[in-house]
Design an enzyme around this catalytic site. Sequence first.
Site, short mmCIF file in Angstrom:
data_model
loop_
_atom_site.label_atom_id
_atom_site.label_comp_id
_atom_site.label_asym_id
_atom_site.label_seq_id
_atom_site.Cartn_x
_atom_site.Cartn_y
_atom_site.Cartn_z
N GLU A 18 0.81 -1.21 0.00
CA GLU A 18 0.00 0.00 0.00
C GLU A 18 0.85 1.27 0.00
O GLU A 18 0.37 2.34 0.36
CB GLU A 18 -0.93 0.00 1.21
CG GLU A 18 -1.92 -1.15 1.21
CD GLU A 18 -2.84 -1.13 2.41
OE1 GLU A 18 -3.75 -0.28 2.45
OE2 GLU A 18 -2.65 -1.96 3.32
N SER A 147 -6.63 -2.17 1.55
CA SER A 147 -6.91 -1.55 0.26
C SER A 147 -7.44 -2.54 -0.78
O SER A 147 -7.27 -2.34 -1.98
CB SER A 147 -5.65 -0.85 -0.30
OG SER A 147 -5.33 0.26 0.48
N TYR A 213 -9.29 4.15 -5.31
CA TYR A 213 -8.24 5.14 -5.51
C TYR A 213 -8.11 5.70 -6.92
O TYR A 213 -7.41 6.69 -7.12
CB TYR A 213 -6.88 4.53 -5.10
CG TYR A 213 -6.88 4.03 -3.68
CD1 TYR A 213 -7.00 4.91 -2.60
CD2 TYR A 213 -6.75 2.68 -3.40
CE1 TYR A 213 -6.99 4.47 -1.30
CE2 TYR A 213 -6.74 2.22 -2.09
CZ TYR A 213 -6.87 3.11 -1.05
OH TYR A 213 -6.86 2.66 0.24
N ARG A 252 -11.45 3.30 11.10
CA ARG A 252 -12.60 3.14 10.23
C ARG A 252 -13.05 1.69 10.26
O ARG A 252 -12.21 0.77 10.27
CB ARG A 252 -12.22 3.51 8.79
CG ARG A 252 -13.40 3.93 7.92
CD ARG A 252 -12.97 4.07 6.47
NE ARG A 252 -12.77 2.78 5.84
CZ ARG A 252 -11.71 2.46 5.10
NH1 ARG A 252 -10.74 3.33 4.89
NH2 ARG A 252 -11.61 1.25 4.57
N ASP A 254 -15.47 -1.21 8.38
CA ASP A 254 -16.17 -1.54 7.14
C ASP A 254 -17.23 -2.61 7.41
O ASP A 254 -16.95 -3.62 8.07
CB ASP A 254 -15.17 -2.04 6.09
CG ASP A 254 -14.18 -0.96 5.68
OD1 ASP A 254 -14.50 0.24 5.87
OD2 ASP A 254 -13.09 -1.31 5.18
N GLU A 267 -14.05 -5.57 8.62
CA GLU A 267 -12.73 -5.31 9.18
C GLU A 267 -12.67 -3.93 9.80
O GLU A 267 -13.53 -3.07 9.55
CB GLU A 267 -11.65 -5.44 8.10
CG GLU A 267 -11.76 -4.41 6.98
CD GLU A 267 -10.62 -4.55 5.97
OE1 GLU A 267 -9.46 -4.31 6.36
OE2 GLU A 267 -10.90 -4.90 4.81
N ASN A 269 -9.93 -0.71 10.12
CA ASN A 269 -8.70 -0.09 9.63
C ASN A 269 -8.21 0.89 10.69
O ASN A 269 -8.92 1.85 11.02
CB ASN A 269 -8.96 0.66 8.32
CG ASN A 269 -9.40 -0.27 7.21
OD1 ASN A 269 -8.58 -0.84 6.52
ND2 ASN A 269 -10.70 -0.45 7.07
N GLY A 273 -6.92 5.58 4.86
CA GLY A 273 -6.38 6.53 3.89
C GLY A 273 -6.80 7.96 4.19
O GLY A 273 -7.88 8.22 4.73
#
Length: 303
Positions: A18, A147, A213, A252, A254, A267, A269, A273
């Site tokens: 990443e 990612s 992205y 964060r 998800d 998951e 994070n 990002g």
Amino acid sequence: MNNQFGHVAVLYGGLSAERDVSLKSGREIYQALIDVGVDASLVDVGKNVVQQLQDIKPIDIAFIALHGRGGEDGTLQALLEFLEIPYTGSGVLASALAMDKYRSKLLWQGLGLPTPMFQLFQKSLQTSELSPKVTFPCVLKPAKEGSSIGITKVNTAEDFSAALATAQQFDDDVLAEPWITGAEFTVAILNGQALPPIELKTDRTFYDYEAKYIANDTQYICPCNLSLGKQHELKKLALEAFYSLGCEGWGRVDVMQDQAGDFWLLEVNTIPGMTDHSLVPMAAKEAGYSFSKLVLEILATTQ
């Protein structure tokens, strides 16, 4: 000059898969700090990270903007603790646990939090058949990557081996989960609060690396279209998932919502990002935070 935080070293880049995303995140964070008068430096973390940290002026806070292994998995956090440098985000254990999707899911399962059924494939054991609890279509993902790198939706048994090999290019441990058809949400956590949820929509098979992205047609719906009751349920679940792993500061979560309206944890994070395509800044903006204010708020949560 904003002297509240002293000298802040933004640690970015790194050596993980990443790296490109981290380079963008680090530059955005650094520029935001400079814009508000914070004394900041950029450090592109390499194998000689100890020497790098010792070669610059004394660091009062490290703002970790590294994604993936070597930056998000607890190893850098352990080094910073050894060097007695305060840093943003979660500690060693929480970072390592959140990075490992398999062990995160074991913990959530033990606590009774909803997460899709799963099967672990370990390269060393040469397992090649799905158990009855995971059926087609399913999704294969490296257990310790982010990612959406190495993730494949698998529709038939004939496609399974190739997808497993793809995922094992990034991690010897691979998770298989049933494919959930429904809406995908993400919930940013900041200083003990769940920010407005974002619904993610893409014309691609799922919200993959390109959708995250590169693509310009990915839809980010915030405020989302959930009822207030469902938003409250989603935020509560995200906070429970976040703190069950021992996470701190910011991050964060998800989540998928199936067609029956039930939520399923995917998951956490711990260093999301912070690019122009990133989700935490979008949610923060909806909550009234400029990007610079968001960065300062993250700094303020440093332990």
